[in-house]
Design an enzyme around this catalytic site. Sequence first.
Site, PDB file in Angstrom:
ATOM      1  N   ASP A  63       0.812  -1.228   0.000  1.00  0.00           N
ATOM      2  CA  ASP A  63       0.000   0.000   0.000  1.00  0.00           C
ATOM      3  C   ASP A  63       0.842   1.272   0.000  1.00  0.00           C
ATOM      4  OD1 ASP A  63      -2.686  -0.737  -0.192  1.00  0.00           O
ATOM      5  OD2 ASP A  63      -2.885  -1.101   1.969  1.00  0.00           O
ATOM      6  N   ARG A  70       0.516  -1.751   7.596  1.00  0.00           N
ATOM      7  CA  ARG A  70       1.085  -0.549   6.988  1.00  0.00           C
ATOM      8  C   ARG A  70       2.033   0.214   7.919  1.00  0.00           C
ATOM      9  NH1 ARG A  70      -2.628   3.319   3.620  1.00  0.00           N
ATOM     10  NH2 ARG A  70      -0.542   3.738   2.791  1.00  0.00           N
ATOM     11  N   ARG A  89     -10.115   5.531  10.753  1.00  0.00           N
ATOM     12  CA  ARG A  89      -8.657   5.381  10.831  1.00  0.00           C
ATOM     13  C   ARG A  89      -8.071   6.318  11.890  1.00  0.00           C
ATOM     14  NH1 ARG A  89      -6.454   2.733   6.287  1.00  0.00           N
ATOM     15  NH2 ARG A  89      -7.984   1.193   5.635  1.00  0.00           N
ATOM     16  N   HIS A 134     -11.527   7.291   4.867  1.00  0.00           N
ATOM     17  CA  HIS A 134     -10.583   8.400   5.059  1.00  0.00           C
ATOM     18  C   HIS A 134     -11.298   9.695   4.644  1.00  0.00           C
ATOM     19  CE1 HIS A 134      -6.522   6.042   4.572  1.00  0.00           C
ATOM     20  NE2 HIS A 134      -6.633   6.446   5.816  1.00  0.00           N
ATOM     21  N   CYS A 138      -4.961   9.881  -2.845  1.00  0.00           N
ATOM     22  CA  CYS A 138      -4.261   8.906  -1.992  1.00  0.00           C
ATOM     23  C   CYS A 138      -2.809   8.737  -2.425  1.00  0.00           C
ATOM     24  CB  CYS A 138      -4.926   7.538  -2.073  1.00  0.00           C
ATOM     25  SG  CYS A 138      -6.621   7.501  -1.531  1.00  0.00           S
TER      26      CYS A 138
END
Length: 277
Positions: free
Chosen positions: A73, A98, A147, A176, A270
């Site tokens: 990612d 992550r 998140r 997000h 992103c």
Amino acid sequence: MVTVNQQRVPRKRTYLMCSPEYFAVEYAINPWMDVTTPVNAELAVKQWDRLRGALVDLGHEVHLLTPEPGLPDMVFAANGAFMVDGTVYGARYKHEQRSAEAALHRAFYEAQGWRFIGPGEINEGEGDFAYLPEAHGGLILAGHGFRTELPAHAEAQEALGRPVVSLHLVDPRFYHLDVALASIDDGNIAYYPGAFSAASQQVLAQLFPDAVLADDADALAFGLNLVSDGANVVLNGAATRLAGRLKAAGYTPIPVELSELKKGGGSVKCCVAELRH
Ligand code: ARG
């Protein structure tokens, strides 16, 4: 309402991106990710490279982070930190898959000599923080609910010295802030009201009466996961109605295709962190 076709003025930006060389969907940490869907990393790199090229062609500077195998990612560079006026507030990822990315971002910022403040609280950088330098003297918008955790909003305010407005995300498809809301210039935003709690919708309507609103289909096509320089708005090509609304408001939409990265639950924004140094 009278539509005024305003002349929008771009401002040169500095961005950070990371090639999807090792992009894959090996785990599912958001509703878009399905580990059984095949991913074409080569195509992902091609599409990502066109996005990078579009930003460079607009006159912006793009720094590159070196991708690491085992961090599929990492292409989603927006999550690694949040920078305002030369100060960097570092990320602390929610998921351990992550978490190793944070140190790689930190090393980049420190190598540039920028002031870096390590976080104590869980937060995913520009994934959940947006900055509007001309709104109310400089305002940070921050998402929580999936998140980034609420205490990180106060921590960011202390780190960066700008007021932070907390917005509650309530739909897991918009996990997000940057999939539900974007700055389109220094003082205005585009957003999808349905991603936010009723109270947060009220806050947004009060602060940004002239915002451009996206409909369900365009929001779900990642239309709001866009990058704007104040005049040119690079966005997912599938969000055609949003592109039309932006055009009517005087912006120039630049559609790009990022179908592979959508399988990871991300699109244009992103992939792009803005370095406000
Ligand atoms: N698969 C990534 C994750 O779930 C996607 C991150 C998208 N980035 C963003 N800024 N919205 O963490």
